[in-house]
Enzyme design. Structure first.
Site, PDB file in Angstrom:
ATOM      1  N   TYR A 181      -1.604  -0.520  11.154  1.00 38.26           N
ATOM      2  CA  TYR A 181      -1.888  -1.381   9.879  1.00 38.26           C
ATOM      3  C   TYR A 181      -0.360  -0.907   8.952  1.00 38.26           C
ATOM      4  O   TYR A 181       0.166  -1.677   8.239  1.00 38.26           O
ATOM      5  CB  TYR A 181      -3.080  -0.678   9.163  1.00 38.26           C
ATOM      6  CG  TYR A 181      -3.080  -1.076   7.536  1.00 38.26           C
ATOM      7  CD1 TYR A 181      -3.166  -2.251   7.133  1.00 38.26           C
ATOM      8  CD2 TYR A 181      -3.062  -0.052   6.688  1.00 38.26           C
ATOM      9  CE1 TYR A 181      -3.135  -2.673   6.075  1.00 38.26           C
ATOM     10  CE2 TYR A 181      -3.196  -0.295   5.326  1.00 38.26           C
ATOM     11  CZ  TYR A 181      -3.298  -1.791   4.600  1.00 38.26           C
ATOM     12  OH  TYR A 181      -3.433  -1.768   3.504  1.00 38.26           O
TER      13      TYR A 181
ATOM     14  N   THR B 256       0.808  -1.238  -0.050  1.00 38.77           N
ATOM     15  CA  THR B 256       0.006   0.036   0.081  1.00 38.77           C
ATOM     16  C   THR B 256       0.956   1.231   0.103  1.00 38.77           C
ATOM     17  O   THR B 256       2.069   1.220   0.333  1.00 38.77           O
ATOM     18  CB  THR B 256      -0.794  -0.046   1.423  1.00 38.77           C
ATOM     19  OG1 THR B 256      -1.539   1.178   1.382  1.00 38.77           O
ATOM     20  CG2 THR B 256      -0.075  -0.428   2.512  1.00 38.77           C
ATOM     21  N   ASP B 257       0.147   2.322  -0.459  1.00 41.82           N
ATOM     22  CA  ASP B 257       1.015   3.661  -0.325  1.00 41.82           C
ATOM     23  C   ASP B 257       1.224   4.216   1.163  1.00 41.82           C
ATOM     24  O   ASP B 257       1.838   4.936   1.404  1.00 41.82           O
ATOM     25  CB  ASP B 257       0.199   4.601  -1.486  1.00 41.82           C
ATOM     26  CG  ASP B 257      -1.096   5.096  -0.726  1.00 41.82           C
ATOM     27  OD1 ASP B 257      -1.877   4.448  -0.119  1.00 41.82           O
ATOM     28  OD2 ASP B 257      -1.596   6.015  -1.607  1.00 41.82           O
ATOM     29  N   GLU B 258       0.192   3.502   1.834  1.00 46.89           N
ATOM     30  CA  GLU B 258       0.332   4.061   3.451  1.00 46.89           C
ATOM     31  C   GLU B 258       1.557   4.260   4.008  1.00 46.89           C
ATOM     32  O   GLU B 258       1.692   4.575   4.977  1.00 46.89           O
ATOM     33  CB  GLU B 258      -0.853   3.366   4.119  1.00 46.89           C
ATOM     34  CG  GLU B 258      -2.145   3.712   3.382  1.00 46.89           C
ATOM     35  CD  GLU B 258      -3.288   3.455   4.222  1.00 46.89           C
ATOM     36  OE1 GLU B 258      -3.360   3.402   5.531  1.00 46.89           O
ATOM     37  OE2 GLU B 258      -4.378   3.255   3.547  1.00 46.89           O
TER      38      GLU B 258
ATOM     39  N   LYS C 208       2.400  -3.241   7.371  1.00 47.07           N
ATOM     40  CA  LYS C 208       2.773  -3.528   5.850  1.00 47.07           C
ATOM     41  C   LYS C 208       4.102  -3.134   5.453  1.00 47.07           C
ATOM     42  O   LYS C 208       4.704  -3.634   4.597  1.00 47.07           O
ATOM     43  CB  LYS C 208       1.610  -2.729   4.951  1.00 47.07           C
ATOM     44  CG  LYS C 208       0.208  -3.154   5.045  1.00 47.07           C
ATOM     45  CD  LYS C 208      -0.081  -4.617   4.666  1.00 47.07           C
ATOM     46  CE  LYS C 208       0.088  -4.604   3.021  1.00 47.07           C
ATOM     47  NZ  LYS C 208      -0.147  -5.851   2.320  1.00 47.07           N
TER      48      LYS C 208
HETATM   49  P1  NAD Z   1      -9.624  -7.448   2.396  1.00 43.00           P
HETATM   50  O1  NAD Z   1      -9.579  -7.107   3.844  1.00 43.00           O
HETATM   51  O2  NAD Z   1     -10.977  -7.165   1.641  1.00 43.00           O
HETATM   52  O3  NAD Z   1      -9.208  -8.820   2.089  1.00 43.00           O
HETATM   53  C1  NAD Z   1      -8.191  -9.407   2.834  1.00 43.00           C
HETATM   54  C2  NAD Z   1      -8.216 -11.053   2.348  1.00 43.00           C
HETATM   55  O4  NAD Z   1      -7.248 -11.681   3.065  1.00 43.00           O
HETATM   56  C3  NAD Z   1      -9.658 -11.749   3.169  1.00 43.00           C
HETATM   57  O5  NAD Z   1     -10.013 -12.469   2.439  1.00 43.00           O
HETATM   58  C4  NAD Z   1      -9.161 -12.387   4.536  1.00 43.00           C
HETATM   59  O6  NAD Z   1      -9.810 -13.643   4.807  1.00 43.00           O
HETATM   60  C5  NAD Z   1      -7.698 -12.695   3.955  1.00 43.00           C
HETATM   61  N1  NAD Z   1      -6.808 -13.054   5.114  1.00 43.00           N
HETATM   62  C6  NAD Z   1      -6.708 -12.185   6.018  1.00 43.00           C
HETATM   63  N2  NAD Z   1      -5.740 -12.862   7.037  1.00 43.00           N
HETATM   64  C7  NAD Z   1      -5.365 -14.080   6.273  1.00 43.00           C
HETATM   65  C8  NAD Z   1      -4.399 -15.072   6.864  1.00 43.00           C
HETATM   66  N3  NAD Z   1      -3.654 -14.955   7.936  1.00 43.00           N
HETATM   67  N4  NAD Z   1      -4.156 -16.263   5.958  1.00 43.00           N
HETATM   68  C9  NAD Z   1      -5.108 -16.202   4.769  1.00 43.00           C
HETATM   69  N5  NAD Z   1      -5.889 -14.996   4.488  1.00 43.00           N
HETATM   70  C10 NAD Z   1      -5.894 -14.098   5.120  1.00 43.00           C
HETATM   71  O7  NAD Z   1      -8.322  -6.329   1.889  1.00 43.00           O
HETATM   72  P2  NAD Z   1      -8.283  -6.020   0.289  1.00 43.00           P
HETATM   73  O8  NAD Z   1      -8.741  -4.592   0.463  1.00 43.00           O
HETATM   74  O9  NAD Z   1      -8.772  -6.889  -0.775  1.00 43.00           O
HETATM   75  O10 NAD Z   1      -6.614  -5.839   0.399  1.00 43.00           O
HETATM   76  C11 NAD Z   1      -5.870  -6.950  -0.137  1.00 43.00           C
HETATM   77  C12 NAD Z   1      -4.412  -6.566  -0.185  1.00 43.00           C
HETATM   78  O11 NAD Z   1      -3.978  -5.216  -0.883  1.00 43.00           O
HETATM   79  C13 NAD Z   1      -3.687  -6.074   1.451  1.00 43.00           C
HETATM   80  O12 NAD Z   1      -2.636  -6.626   1.461  1.00 43.00           O
HETATM   81  C14 NAD Z   1      -3.624  -4.803   1.358  1.00 43.00           C
HETATM   82  O13 NAD Z   1      -2.816  -4.227   2.286  1.00 43.00           O
HETATM   83  C15 NAD Z   1      -3.386  -4.130   0.001  1.00 43.00           C
HETATM   84  N6  NAD Z   1      -4.052  -3.007  -0.558  1.00 43.00           N
HETATM   85  C16 NAD Z   1      -5.452  -2.742  -0.200  1.00 43.00           C
HETATM   86  C17 NAD Z   1      -5.784  -1.464  -0.687  1.00 43.00           C
HETATM   87  C18 NAD Z   1      -7.146  -0.807  -0.649  1.00 43.00           C
HETATM   88  O14 NAD Z   1      -7.452   0.358  -0.774  1.00 43.00           O
HETATM   89  N7  NAD Z   1      -8.109  -1.892  -0.194  1.00 43.00           N
HETATM   90  C19 NAD Z   1      -4.805  -0.548  -1.345  1.00 43.00           C
HETATM   91  C20 NAD Z   1      -3.453  -0.684  -1.470  1.00 43.00           C
HETATM   92  C21 NAD Z   1      -3.124  -2.150  -1.212  1.00 43.00           C
HETATM   93  P1  TYD Z   2     -10.699   3.899   4.438  1.00 43.67           P
HETATM   94  O1  TYD Z   2     -11.568   3.407   3.562  1.00 43.67           O
HETATM   95  O2  TYD Z   2     -10.770   3.528   5.768  1.00 43.67           O
HETATM   96  O3  TYD Z   2      -9.285   3.885   3.812  1.00 43.67           O
HETATM   97  P2  TYD Z   2      -7.670   4.313   4.452  1.00 43.67           P
HETATM   98  O4  TYD Z   2      -7.847   4.747   5.984  1.00 43.67           O
HETATM   99  O5  TYD Z   2      -6.908   2.942   4.327  1.00 43.67           O
HETATM  100  O6  TYD Z   2      -7.463   5.473   3.625  1.00 43.67           O
HETATM  101  O7  TYD Z   2     -10.827   5.619   4.704  1.00 43.67           O
HETATM  102  C1  TYD Z   2     -10.489   6.745   3.653  1.00 43.67           C
HETATM  103  C2  TYD Z   2     -10.674   7.894   3.946  1.00 43.67           C
HETATM  104  O8  TYD Z   2     -12.013   8.321   4.490  1.00 43.67           O
HETATM  105  C3  TYD Z   2      -9.665   8.051   5.267  1.00 43.67           C
HETATM  106  O9  TYD Z   2      -9.179   9.579   5.296  1.00 43.67           O
HETATM  107  C4  TYD Z   2     -10.596   7.992   6.577  1.00 43.67           C
HETATM  108  C5  TYD Z   2     -12.125   8.350   5.949  1.00 43.67           C
HETATM  109  N1  TYD Z   2     -13.211   7.862   6.519  1.00 43.67           N
HETATM  110  C6  TYD Z   2     -14.226   8.800   7.142  1.00 43.67           C
HETATM  111  O10 TYD Z   2     -14.218  10.001   7.035  1.00 43.67           O
HETATM  112  N2  TYD Z   2     -15.481   8.166   7.679  1.00 43.67           N
HETATM  113  C7  TYD Z   2     -15.501   6.749   7.729  1.00 43.67           C
HETATM  114  O11 TYD Z   2     -16.665   6.384   8.222  1.00 43.67           O
HETATM  115  C8  TYD Z   2     -14.605   5.835   7.203  1.00 43.67           C
HETATM  116  C9  TYD Z   2     -14.585   4.404   7.303  1.00 43.67           C
HETATM  117  C10 TYD Z   2     -13.384   6.295   6.720  1.00 43.67           C
END
Ligand code: NAD
Ligand code: TYD
Length: 353
Positions: A158, A132-134, A162
């Site tokens: 988090y 992630t970019d975070e 990562k």
């Molecule tokens: P999500 O929480 O929707 O899905 C995560 C999945 O991993 C779930 O299906 C969960 O059951 C599985 N999981 C959790 N712990 C596990 C374990 N110990 N063993 C096997 N499976 C396990 O998350 P997402 O949004 O789909 O993110 C997927 C990846 O992408 C993550 O690594 C996250 O850090 C990265 N990512 C997410 C975003 C975003 O905006 N959602 C952006 C950049 C990177």
């Molecule tokens: P989120 O979707 O949780 O992603 P991330 O924190 O990983 O960027 O949140 C996106 C942005 O929205 C973040 O600045 C937090 C804000 N946010 C709210 O303002 N209200 C909410 O209820 C949630 C879940 C997030």
């Protein structure tokens, strides 16, 4: 074949579905099915021999070794993670276990397996770590977007977990030569996202006539990418990425949170109008997230230049598709709003004024 971990979560689901739409190369999908993992997402693949689902933990070395030995994948794509910042603030332990220890175990199993391959298979093998970019921390308003050399400065449990996993992945390349790739992507949105994250939470709350919680002043900036564009970038990295390199993925789409909420409200006003007035009247500014990062922005120049990747969707086309998907899938929304979902919502929002 390829091994995907976390393939029943939001991004993993989209990756698996897109992969099998475009190729017949089989997938082993290892997922523990935590609250965000949902096999219903993959229902369409129930009788599809190209998809094998295994319920299990990326921290389970015995299971990992047996999957790798048996299925001999040419790549591992690691999506498995605890992924929600607010949950990491309430309870960091699971983040340490899965994101750090789990990734370490997956690297160890991957390394042992890779060492046993013949030279050609060894060269072709890839370990793609989805991050992630975070990990880069927070940007000031006028700072340039994150590029791949930006220093790591994670601010939440988090992002720190990562970041730690990214460092391990890097070290396995540097020390052991494991052919790894790491992606650092901006915020994703699209179908199948669990309604704890901003966009799906706003959509499902709006449809239920509930308040739309905006943290703090709503001026925090995120850089949004439609999930299928993230998946196409990962496929491109697998095809052409240079082992040991990291690639930032983003859509040049910085927006303040409040603008996102207004856009979702306007789309819902057009597609499913409320009789009592516009959806934006449901907006409620609530107590901010502790340590809330102010701004993320991705410079995606490297992956564009070196791998020729570009997103297909603009924010306008992607958000319209997303809102429409949630409108078309009320049963999915109903099914994920289980008892544990309600407990989380109570915990996260009850003490926010
Ligand atoms: P999500 O929480 O929707 O899905 C995560 C999945 O991993 C779930 O299906 C969960 O059951 C599985 N999981 C959790 N712990 C596990 C374990 N110990 N063993 C096997 N499976 C396990 O998350 P997402 O949004 O789909 O993110 C997927 C990846 O992408 C993550 O690594 C996250 O850090 C990265 N990512 C997410 C975003 C975003 O905006 N959602 C952006 C950049 C990177
Ligand atoms: P989120 O979707 O949780 O992603 P991330 O924190 O990983 O960027 O949140 C996106 C942005 O929205 C973040 O600045 C937090 C804000 N946010 C709210 O303002 N209200 C909410 O209820 C949630 C879940 C997030």
């Amino acid at each position: 074949m390829i091994l995907v971990t976390g393939g029943a979560g939001f991004i993993g689901t989209n990756f698996v579905l897109d992969w099998l739409e475009q190729s017949d190369e089989p997938i082993i999908n290892l997922d523990i099915l935590n609250y965000a993992g949902n096999l219903e997402n993959l229902g369409i693949l129930a009788a599809d021999e190209r998809h094998t689902f295994v319920r299990g933990d990326i921290g389970d070395s015995v299971l990992l070794n047996s999957i790798l030995e048996r299925h001999q994948p040419r790549a591992i794509i690691n999506f498995a993670a605890e992924s929600h910042v607010d949950r990491s603030i309430h309870g960091p332990e699971d983040f340490i276990q899965t994101n750090i220890v789990g990734t370490f175990r997956l690297l160890e199993a991957g390394r042992a397996y890779w060492n046993g391959l013949n030279e050609k298979a060894k060269q072709d093998f890839r370990f793609l770590h989805v991050s992630t970019d975070e990990v880069y921390g927070s940007l000031a308003k006028d700072e340039p977007a994150f590029n791949e050399t930006h220093r790591y400065e994670p601010n939440s449990p988090y992002s720190a977990s990562k970041a730690a996993s990214d460092h391990l992945v890097r070290a396995y390349h540097h020390t052991y030569g494991l052919p790894v790739l790491t992606s650092n992507c901006s915020n994703n949105y699209g179908p199948y996202q669990f309604p704890e994250k901003l966009i799906p939470l706003i959509i499902v709350n709006a449809l239920a006539g509930k308040p739309l919680p905006v943290y703090g002043d709503g001026q925090q900036i995120r850089d949004w990418l439609y999930v299928k564009d993230h998946c196409s970038a990962l496929r491109r990295m697998l095809e052409a990425g240079i082992p040991g390199e990291t690639y930032n993925i983003g859509g040049w789409n910085e927006k303040p949170n409040i603008d996102i909420v207004h856009t979702v409200c306007a789309l819902l006003d057009a597609l499913r109008p409320l009789t009592i007035g516009p959806y934006r009247s449901l907006i409620a500014f609530v107590t901010d997230r502790p340590g809330h990062d102010r701004r993320y922005a991705i410079d995606a120049g490297k992956i564009e230049r070196e791998l020729g990747w570009k997103p297909v969707e603009t924010f306008e086309t992607g958000i319209r598709k997303t809102v429409q998907w949630y409108l078309d899938n009320p049963a999915w929304i109903g099914n994920v709003q289980s008892g544990s979902y309600r407990t989380w919502i109570d915990k996260n929002y009850e003490r926010r004024a």
